[in-house]
Design a protein around this motif. Structure first.
Motif, PDB file in Angstrom:
ATOM      1  N   CYS A 141       0.873  -1.241   0.221  1.00 23.53           N
ATOM      2  CA  CYS A 141       0.070   0.008   0.224  1.00 23.53           C
ATOM      3  C   CYS A 141       0.995   1.373   0.062  1.00 23.53           C
ATOM      4  CB  CYS A 141      -0.897   0.025   1.316  1.00 23.53           C
ATOM      5  SG  CYS A 141      -1.964   1.324   1.447  1.00 23.53           S
ATOM      6  N   ILE A 142       0.314   2.258  -0.545  1.00 27.62           N
ATOM      7  CA  ILE A 142       1.235   3.476  -0.477  1.00 27.62           C
ATOM      8  C   ILE A 142       1.494   3.872   0.909  1.00 27.62           C
ATOM      9  CG2 ILE A 142       0.728   4.430  -2.711  1.00 27.62           C
ATOM     10  CD1 ILE A 142      -1.583   6.272  -1.603  1.00 27.62           C
ATOM     11  N   ALA A 143       0.652   3.445   1.861  1.00 26.97           N
ATOM     12  CA  ALA A 143       0.728   3.890   3.229  1.00 26.97           C
ATOM     13  C   ALA A 143       1.962   3.290   4.028  1.00 26.97           C
ATOM     14  CB  ALA A 143      -0.437   3.382   4.127  1.00 26.97           C
ATOM     15  N   GLY A 144       2.649   2.417   3.268  1.00 28.97           N
ATOM     16  CA  GLY A 144       4.217   2.097   3.691  1.00 28.97           C
ATOM     17  C   GLY A 144       4.966   2.960   3.161  1.00 28.97           C
ATOM     18  N   THR A 145       4.826   3.861   2.248  1.00 30.74           N
ATOM     19  CA  THR A 145       5.652   4.986   1.713  1.00 30.74           C
ATOM     20  C   THR A 145       5.580   6.101   2.394  1.00 30.74           C
ATOM     21  OG1 THR A 145       5.922   3.626  -0.104  1.00 30.74           O
ATOM     22  CG2 THR A 145       6.758   6.058  -0.239  1.00 30.74           C
ATOM     23  N   LYS A 146       4.322   6.697   2.660  1.00 29.66           N
ATOM     24  CA  LYS A 146       3.952   8.143   2.973  1.00 29.66           C
ATOM     25  C   LYS A 146       3.364   8.184   4.469  1.00 29.66           C
ATOM     26  CE  LYS A 146       0.921  11.667   1.205  1.00 29.66           C
ATOM     27  NZ  LYS A 146       0.065  11.940   0.073  1.00 29.66           N
ATOM     28  N   PRO A 147       4.046   8.534   5.264  1.00 32.55           N
ATOM     29  CA  PRO A 147       3.770   8.670   6.640  1.00 32.55           C
ATOM     30  C   PRO A 147       2.472   9.376   6.922  1.00 32.55           C
ATOM     31  CG  PRO A 147       5.965   9.362   6.578  1.00 32.55           C
ATOM     32  CD  PRO A 147       5.407   9.312   5.162  1.00 32.55           C
ATOM     33  N   SER A 148       1.690   8.964   7.650  1.00 29.17           N
ATOM     34  CA  SER A 148       0.155   9.224   8.083  1.00 29.17           C
ATOM     35  C   SER A 148      -0.008   8.877   9.628  1.00 29.17           C
ATOM     36  CB  SER A 148      -0.654   8.863   7.100  1.00 29.17           C
ATOM     37  OG  SER A 148      -1.060   7.432   7.129  1.00 29.17           O
ATOM     38  N   THR A 149      -1.095   9.427  10.127  1.00 31.12           N
ATOM     39  CA  THR A 149      -1.249   9.209  11.552  1.00 31.12           C
ATOM     40  C   THR A 149      -2.401   8.157  12.046  1.00 31.12           C
ATOM     41  OG1 THR A 149      -2.768  11.136  11.323  1.00 31.12           O
ATOM     42  CG2 THR A 149      -0.535  11.610  12.068  1.00 31.12           C
ATOM     43  N   MET A 150      -3.268   7.911  11.025  1.00 30.44           N
ATOM     44  CA  MET A 150      -4.400   7.092  11.594  1.00 30.44           C
ATOM     45  C   MET A 150      -4.301   5.568  11.763  1.00 30.44           C
ATOM     46  SD  MET A 150      -7.387   9.058   9.383  1.00 30.44           S
ATOM     47  CE  MET A 150      -8.434   7.745   9.709  1.00 30.44           C
ATOM     48  N   LEU A 152      -1.220   3.399  12.283  1.00 28.96           N
ATOM     49  CA  LEU A 152       0.337   3.207  12.392  1.00 28.96           C
ATOM     50  C   LEU A 152       0.665   1.800  12.243  1.00 28.96           C
ATOM     51  CD1 LEU A 152       3.230   4.193  13.273  1.00 28.96           C
ATOM     52  CD2 LEU A 152       2.417   3.771  15.757  1.00 28.96           C
ATOM     53  N   ALA A 153      -0.156   0.743  13.032  1.00 26.12           N
ATOM     54  CA  ALA A 153       0.461  -0.645  12.756  1.00 26.12           C
ATOM     55  C   ALA A 153       0.190  -1.135  10.902  1.00 26.12           C
ATOM     56  CB  ALA A 153      -0.365  -1.672  13.585  1.00 26.12           C
ATOM     57  N   TYR A 154      -0.694  -0.628  10.565  1.00 24.16           N
ATOM     58  CA  TYR A 154      -0.925  -0.948   9.211  1.00 24.16           C
ATOM     59  C   TYR A 154       0.146  -0.412   8.254  1.00 24.16           C
ATOM     60  CZ  TYR A 154      -3.270  -1.178   4.473  1.00 24.16           C
ATOM     61  OH  TYR A 154      -3.676  -1.428   3.044  1.00 24.16           O
ATOM     62  N   ASN A 155       0.575   1.132   8.606  1.00 23.04           N
ATOM     63  CA  ASN A 155       1.420   1.673   7.758  1.00 23.04           C
ATOM     64  C   ASN A 155       2.768   0.958   7.807  1.00 23.04           C
ATOM     65  OD1 ASN A 155      -0.399   3.564   7.475  1.00 23.04           O
ATOM     66  ND2 ASN A 155       0.600   5.061   8.604  1.00 23.04           N
ATOM     67  N   ILE A 156       3.255   0.431   9.208  1.00 21.49           N
ATOM     68  CA  ILE A 156       4.591  -0.232   9.275  1.00 21.49           C
ATOM     69  C   ILE A 156       4.630  -1.221   8.697  1.00 21.49           C
ATOM     70  CG2 ILE A 156       5.511   1.453  11.028  1.00 21.49           C
ATOM     71  CD1 ILE A 156       4.699  -0.689  12.915  1.00 21.49           C
ATOM     72  N   LYS A 158       3.005  -2.346   6.209  1.00 19.91           N
ATOM     73  CA  LYS A 158       3.261  -2.334   4.599  1.00 19.91           C
ATOM     74  C   LYS A 158       4.539  -1.762   4.278  1.00 19.91           C
ATOM     75  CE  LYS A 158      -0.731  -3.663   3.241  1.00 19.91           C
ATOM     76  NZ  LYS A 158      -1.025  -4.986   2.944  1.00 19.91           N
ATOM     77  N   ALA A 159       5.411  -1.016   5.025  1.00 20.54           N
ATOM     78  CA  ALA A 159       6.807  -0.557   4.792  1.00 20.54           C
ATOM     79  C   ALA A 159       7.585  -1.616   4.988  1.00 20.54           C
ATOM     80  CB  ALA A 159       7.115   0.464   5.915  1.00 20.54           C
ATOM     81  N   ALA A 160       7.367  -2.644   5.951  1.00 21.31           N
ATOM     82  CA  ALA A 160       8.318  -3.807   6.226  1.00 21.31           C
ATOM     83  C   ALA A 160       7.954  -4.799   4.885  1.00 21.31           C
ATOM     84  CB  ALA A 160       7.801  -4.673   7.403  1.00 21.31           C
ATOM     85  N   LEU A 161       6.788  -4.942   4.613  1.00 25.40           N
ATOM     86  CA  LEU A 161       6.539  -5.658   3.373  1.00 25.40           C
ATOM     87  C   LEU A 161       7.233  -5.278   2.191  1.00 25.40           C
ATOM     88  CD1 LEU A 161       4.839  -8.252   2.347  1.00 25.40           C
ATOM     89  CD2 LEU A 161       2.993  -6.532   1.967  1.00 25.40           C
TER      90      LEU A 161
END
Ligand SMILES: NC(=O)c1ccc[n+]([C@@H]2O[C@H](COP(=O)([O-])OP(=O)(O)OC[C@H]3O[C@@H](n4cnc5c(N)ncnc54)[C@H](OP(=O)(O)O)[C@@H]3O)[C@@H](O)[C@H]2O)c1
Length: 253
Positions: A141-150, A152-156, A158-161
């Motif tokens: 997901c682009i959430a793995g690249t672009k920081p956002s506040t809503m 956190l667990a999902y974003n990281i 996807k960054a790890a993925l």
């Protein structure tokens, strides 16, 4: 682009992007393995797929966070088809909250679905993919690249993925296995249904997200499916370790 004779395993095929991907591959004559938890939804998608070319998908009702189930997914696939050509790690969940207001339960649930299960299923699939010189597509997901506040667990997760995709692509390149990632922006699916918003709040949320997308329209599941199919095909034979963004321009802002 045809996938006749190719065995394609899709996790999270009972809804959203995974279901659209199953339908897309069925039109390309693939031999499908469809995995999800909700058996009725899985059967409905399988029937839909069968209508395209008369090829019956093999369905496996399983929870990808369960180690016994992931072993069963690979065992039953090999028992049924004798091989595996394409693994699409699509199953995923979102959990809401930032560092001030999320819980460790949310962290564990999101990481075990979005990351640990991918690690485990890929590990179990690799010996079979080596045999076929197959390929893997991960849904990030682009959430793995672009920081956002809503979320956190999902974003990281996807960054790890994304890093997982690149490291495993490097490791498996000598075996002739390609590994890539498709990273959508907002797509209308059931993903946000469990985040605790009312229908009205969800509608407003979606309106804001889409309003902020430069192309002013959500990405469609079947567009994502077409990109996944391209990366899984021989047309992409020189592509590995790549992160393919499909986001209506969202990362431009
Ligand atoms: N929608 C978006 O805006 C968007 C954007 C970027 C990336 N993505 C990614 O795209 C992927 C698909 O999401 P979607 O939007 O299509 O969501 P969705 O409609 O909610 O579908 C999620 C799928 O994952 C399956 N799943 C979830 N947990 C599972 C588990 N423990 N075991 C087995 N299957 C499980 C669900 O199966 P059951 O329903 O049968 O449990 C369902 O088939 C996810 O990885 C997501 O992060 C989505």
């Amino acid at each position: 682009m045809e996938f006749g004779e190719k065995v394609v395993l899709i996790t999270g095929a009972s809804s959203g992007i995974g279901a659209a991907t199953a339908i897309h591959f069925s039109k390309l004559s693939a031999q499908l393995v469809l995995v999800g938890r909700k058996e009725n939804n899985l059967r409905r998608i399988a029937l839909y797929c069968e209508k395209s070319k008369g090829i019956k998908p093999f369905t496996i009702t399983a929870d990808v966070t369960d180690d016994g189930d992931t072993q069963r997914i690979i065992n039953e696939t090999i028992e049924h088809y004798g091989k595996l050509d394409v693994l699409i790690n699509n199953a995923g969940v979102i959990g809401m909250g930032g560092i001030k207001n999320s819980t460790m339960e949310t962290y564990d649930d999101v990481m075990s679905t979005n990351l640990r299960s991918v690690y485990r299923l890929t590990m179990l699939a690799v010996p079979h993919l080596i045999q076929t010189k197959g390929c893997i597509v991960n849904l990030s997901c682009i959430a793995g690249t672009k920081p956002s506040t809503m979320a956190l667990a999902y974003n990281i997760s996807k960054a790890a993925l994304d890093h997982f995709t690149k490291c495993v692509a490097l490791e498996l390149a000598p075996d002739g296995i390609r590994v890539n990632s498709v990273n959508p922006g907002f797509v209308k699916t059931n993903l946000l249904k469990g985040i605790g918003l009312t229908e009205d709040q969800l509608e407003l949320f979606v309106k804001n997200v889409v309003g902020n997308m430069p192309l002013k329209k959500p990405v469609e599941s079947d567009e994502v499916a077409a990109l996944i199919a391209f990366l899984s095909s021989d047309k992409a034979k020189s592509i590995t370790g790549s992160i393919y963004v499909i986001d209506g321009g969202s990362l431009l802002r």
